[in-house]
Design a protein around this motif. Structure first.
Motif, PDB file in Angstrom:
ATOM      1  N   ARG A  86       3.015 -11.008  -1.669  1.00 28.87           N
ATOM      2  CA  ARG A  86       3.652  -9.938  -2.457  1.00 28.87           C
ATOM      3  C   ARG A  86       4.434  -8.969  -1.570  1.00 28.87           C
ATOM      4  N   THR A  87       4.878  -9.465  -0.425  1.00 32.73           N
ATOM      5  CA  THR A  87       5.630  -8.608   0.503  1.00 32.73           C
ATOM      6  C   THR A  87       6.877  -8.024  -0.158  1.00 32.73           C
ATOM      7  N   LYS A  88       7.645  -8.880  -0.867  1.00 32.08           N
ATOM      8  CA  LYS A  88       8.870  -8.393  -1.520  1.00 32.08           C
ATOM      9  C   LYS A  88       8.535  -7.361  -2.584  1.00 32.08           C
ATOM     10  N   GLU A  89       7.454  -7.594  -3.330  1.00 35.37           N
ATOM     11  CA  GLU A  89       7.020  -6.632  -4.367  1.00 35.37           C
ATOM     12  C   GLU A  89       6.675  -5.289  -3.733  1.00 35.37           C
ATOM     13  N   ILE A  90       6.016  -5.349  -2.583  1.00 32.34           N
ATOM     14  CA  ILE A  90       5.649  -4.110  -1.882  1.00 32.34           C
ATOM     15  C   ILE A  90       6.911  -3.360  -1.450  1.00 32.34           C
ATOM     16  N   GLY A  91       7.893  -4.105  -0.932  1.00 26.87           N
ATOM     17  CA  GLY A  91       9.150  -3.483  -0.508  1.00 26.87           C
ATOM     18  C   GLY A  91       9.865  -2.816  -1.671  1.00 26.87           C
ATOM     19  N   LEU A  92       9.906  -3.505  -2.841  1.00 30.08           N
ATOM     20  CA  LEU A  92      10.552  -2.931  -4.031  1.00 30.08           C
ATOM     21  C   LEU A  92       9.859  -1.662  -4.482  1.00 30.08           C
ATOM     22  N   ARG A  93       8.530  -1.659  -4.465  1.00 29.36           N
ATOM     23  CA  ARG A  93       7.784  -0.468  -4.893  1.00 29.36           C
ATOM     24  C   ARG A  93       8.062   0.706  -3.943  1.00 29.36           C
ATOM     25  N   MET A  94       8.127   0.400  -2.668  1.00 29.76           N
ATOM     26  CA  MET A  94       8.418   1.471  -1.701  1.00 29.76           C
ATOM     27  C   MET A  94       9.833   2.001  -1.865  1.00 29.76           C
ATOM     28  N   SER A  95      10.759   1.097  -2.182  1.00 27.92           N
ATOM     29  CA  SER A  95      12.171   1.510  -2.307  1.00 27.92           C
ATOM     30  C   SER A  95      12.399   2.421  -3.513  1.00 27.92           C
ATOM     31  N   VAL A  96      11.510   2.340  -4.529  1.00 27.63           N
ATOM     32  CA  VAL A  96      11.679   3.207  -5.708  1.00 27.63           C
ATOM     33  C   VAL A  96      10.750   4.412  -5.649  1.00 27.63           C
ATOM     34  N   GLY A  97      10.157   4.674  -4.476  1.00 25.09           N
ATOM     35  CA  GLY A  97       9.418   5.920  -4.298  1.00 25.09           C
ATOM     36  C   GLY A  97       7.934   5.810  -4.069  1.00 25.09           C
ATOM     37  N   ALA A  98       7.381   4.586  -4.096  1.00 21.25           N
ATOM     38  CA  ALA A  98       5.934   4.449  -3.859  1.00 21.25           C
ATOM     39  C   ALA A  98       5.624   4.801  -2.410  1.00 21.25           C
ATOM     40  N   ARG A  99       4.585   5.607  -2.224  1.00 20.52           N
ATOM     41  CA  ARG A  99       4.199   5.996  -0.874  1.00 20.52           C
ATOM     42  C   ARG A  99       3.254   4.953  -0.262  1.00 20.52           C
ATOM     43  N   GLY A 100       3.095   5.072   1.049  1.00 21.25           N
ATOM     44  CA  GLY A 100       2.199   4.134   1.735  1.00 21.25           C
ATOM     45  C   GLY A 100       0.784   4.200   1.189  1.00 21.25           C
ATOM     46  N   ILE A 101       0.340   5.434   0.853  1.00 26.88           N
ATOM     47  CA  ILE A 101      -1.029   5.584   0.341  1.00 26.88           C
ATOM     48  C   ILE A 101      -1.182   4.934  -1.022  1.00 26.88           C
ATOM     49  N   ASP A 102      -0.099   4.940  -1.835  1.00 28.48           N
ATOM     50  CA  ASP A 102      -0.141   4.289  -3.143  1.00 28.48           C
ATOM     51  C   ASP A 102      -0.309   2.783  -2.994  1.00 28.48           C
ATOM     52  N   ILE A 103       0.450   2.217  -2.054  1.00 28.74           N
ATOM     53  CA  ILE A 103       0.358   0.772  -1.793  1.00 28.74           C
ATOM     54  C   ILE A 103      -1.044   0.429  -1.269  1.00 28.74           C
ATOM     55  N   SER A 104      -1.532   1.282  -0.346  1.00 26.35           N
ATOM     56  CA  SER A 104      -2.866   1.059   0.232  1.00 26.35           C
ATOM     57  C   SER A 104      -3.937   1.114  -0.849  1.00 26.35           C
ATOM     58  N   ASN A 105      -3.867   2.125  -1.728  1.00 29.30           N
ATOM     59  CA  ASN A 105      -4.856   2.277  -2.803  1.00 29.30           C
ATOM     60  C   ASN A 105      -4.808   1.107  -3.786  1.00 29.30           C
ATOM     61  N   GLN A 106      -3.596   0.599  -4.035  1.00 34.56           N
ATOM     62  CA  GLN A 106      -3.446  -0.518  -4.964  1.00 34.56           C
ATOM     63  C   GLN A 106      -4.262  -1.729  -4.500  1.00 34.56           C
ATOM     64  N   PHE A 107      -4.106  -2.082  -3.225  1.00 39.89           N
ATOM     65  CA  PHE A 107      -4.819  -3.254  -2.703  1.00 39.89           C
ATOM     66  C   PHE A 107      -6.316  -2.954  -2.499  1.00 39.89           C
ATOM     67  N   LEU A 108      -6.618  -1.715  -2.168  1.00 39.32           N
ATOM     68  CA  LEU A 108      -8.010  -1.326  -2.003  1.00 39.32           C
ATOM     69  C   LEU A 108      -8.750  -1.409  -3.337  1.00 39.32           C
ATOM     70  N   ILE A 109      -8.083  -0.953  -4.409  1.00 40.78           N
ATOM     71  CA  ILE A 109      -8.691  -1.019  -5.749  1.00 40.78           C
ATOM     72  C   ILE A 109      -8.898  -2.472  -6.171  1.00 40.78           C
ATOM     73  N   GLU A 110      -7.936  -3.333  -5.862  1.00 40.81           N
ATOM     74  CA  GLU A 110      -8.094  -4.761  -6.176  1.00 40.81           C
ATOM     75  C   GLU A 110      -9.335  -5.320  -5.493  1.00 40.81           C
ATOM     76  N   SER A 111      -9.496  -4.980  -4.226  1.00 41.73           N
ATOM     77  CA  SER A 111     -10.643  -5.469  -3.461  1.00 41.73           C
ATOM     78  C   SER A 111     -11.964  -4.960  -4.048  1.00 41.73           C
ATOM     79  N   ILE A 112     -11.980  -3.679  -4.421  1.00 40.86           N
ATOM     80  CA  ILE A 112     -13.201  -3.089  -4.991  1.00 40.86           C
ATOM     81  C   ILE A 112     -13.525  -3.718  -6.347  1.00 40.86           C
ATOM     82  N   ILE A 113     -12.493  -3.924  -7.181  1.00 36.60           N
ATOM     83  CA  ILE A 113     -12.711  -4.535  -8.506  1.00 36.60           C
ATOM     84  C   ILE A 113     -13.300  -5.941  -8.355  1.00 36.60           C
ATOM     85  N   ILE A 114     -12.734  -6.727  -7.443  1.00 40.08           N
ATOM     86  CA  ILE A 114     -13.250  -8.090  -7.211  1.00 40.08           C
ATOM     87  C   ILE A 114     -14.697  -8.038  -6.749  1.00 40.08           C
TER      88      ILE A 114
END
Length: 407
Positions: A311-339
């Protein structure tokens, strides 16, 4: 991006890769289930042992001949195991104030015979108080008396297993004559069944007779195998032990600096020892099962690293429209916790199902402690955070331009 949106994105990402997410959970499910089952069996066995020991009387005190162990831990001389005499029993009975019931004990093992039927059993030579100490109940007939002890009467009270083996046709055993080591005994009472204890020993395979009968007619011995006592209350057990020690040391004329030639143990002490042993065994089993959780955590980290790469390209797109590094980090962290947490919940349910099955199918004593479920949730959350942190940080540190160009 707010927290609710992050959860929605994480759930959507998991849903898009259902099978891979399930495989990630599988290690957690198996690990948690194994821990729950091991804890349930260990705790159940511990409670079963405590219950069985308590059923025999939690205030029982046992006096055995010989010191706790010989010098240097070597085996003691046989004469050291003949230190308890009938006079010791009589002295304890006369002086002990913290004991309600006292019974000397001598035993003999062998075949008990009735006609063509026979079975192996143990003949316990006791005083009538033994039934009160061990909480035995006579369901038919009666126990022998002090007069029977004086006469060394050839009478006995038998357990249900002995009755079933010697009288398979359902005949009333009261008044019948049986033979033990060629000596005739008249059955005067039948004990209420106690069944098997948690050590697999049949508690109903026994005969109880006056201790004088065993000493004079069966073993021809002048010493006692042990003396059983019952403290007034469980809280007075320590006082009773101190009192018994003082009586026996005086009776045996043991000097102040000399070692006891007898050993006193309480049922409480035995219960604590067994509980400690079971706790150690359970801990070893749980630690062994917990290693699968470590493997499962590594599996989650691997899957999340693969997910970050995909999902590298997806991450780049999210960052380009204003997503911060912490938002990206929390997204994957939440996925890991949910699993991890979902796997933990499924693991708890599977563990409970396996525990119930083990109890129903194999008769194993089980008990799932509530704290083990709480600990499972905490551990699963820690695994989710711990093993999801590195992939989340890797995603957060990506250069958005390089990420968009990634193929």
């Amino acid at each position: 991006m707010n927290f609710t949106n992050l959860i929605k994105v994480a759930l959507k990402a998991i849903a898009n890769n259902k099978f891979r997410s399930f495989l990630s959970m599988l290690g957690i499910i198996i690990g948690v289930a194994a821990v729950i089952v091991m804890m349930a069996i260990g705790q159940g066995s511990k409670e079963s042992i405590r219950k069985n020991i308590s059923s025999m009387g939690s205030n029982i005190i046992m006096i055995r001949p010989g010191a706790d162990k010989g010098p240097g831990g070597v085996r003691q001389d046989p004469s050291a195991m003949q230190t308890l005499k009938v006079e010791d029993y009589k002295q304890i009975k006369a002086e002990a104030k913290y004991c309600t019931y006292i019974s000397p004990e001598v035993t003999a093992s062998g075949q008990i015979i009735n006609g063509n039927n026979n079975t192996s059993t143990t003949m316990y030579g006791e005083a009538p108080e033994y039934l009160d100490i061990k909480q035995w109940e006579v369901t038919s007939g009666s126990c022998f008396s002090d007069d029977d002890i004086k006469k060394s009467a050839k009478v006995c009270v038998v357990g249900k297993t002995v009755v079933d083996e010697l009288f398979p046709d359902g005949q009333d055993p009261i008044g019948k004559i049986v033979r033990f080591k060629s000596i005739p005994f008249r059955i005067i009472g039948v004990l209420k069944s106690k069944g098997y204890n948690s050590f697999g020993m049949d508690q109903d395979n026994l005969c109880i007779t006056p201790y004088t009968t065993v000493m004079k007619r069966l073993t021809a011995q002048t010493y006692l195998s042990s003396i059983n006592c019952s403290a007034i209350t469980e809280e007075m057990t320590d006082d009773a032990i101190s009192e018994l020690t003082a009586i026996l040391r005086s009776q045996h004329k043991i000097k102040d600096d000399a070692e006891d030639d007898f050993t006193i143990r309480s049922q409480q002490e035995m219960m604590e020892t067994m509980s400690s042993t079971m706790d150690t065994v359970t801990l070893i089993l749980v630690v062994a099962a917990a290693f699968s959780l470590l493997v499962a955590g590594i599996g989650i980290m691997n899957i999340m690293l693969v997910s970050v790469t995909e999902r590298t390209k997806e991450i780049g797109l999210r960052m380009s429209v204003g997503a911060r590094g912490i938002d990206i980090s929390n997204q994957f962290l939440i996925e890991s916790i949910i699993i991890s947490v979902t796997g933990g919940i499924l693991g708890i349910l599977l563990g409970a199902a396996l525990t119930t099955s083990a109890s129903l199918l194999f008769g194993l004593p089980t008990s799932i402690p509530l704290w083990s479920i709480v600990v499972s949730f905490i551990v699963c959350t820690i695994i989710g955070v711990g093993f999801g942190y590195f992939p989340a940080q890797k995603a957060a540190r990506m250069d958005p331009i390089e990420a968009i160009r990634y193929e």
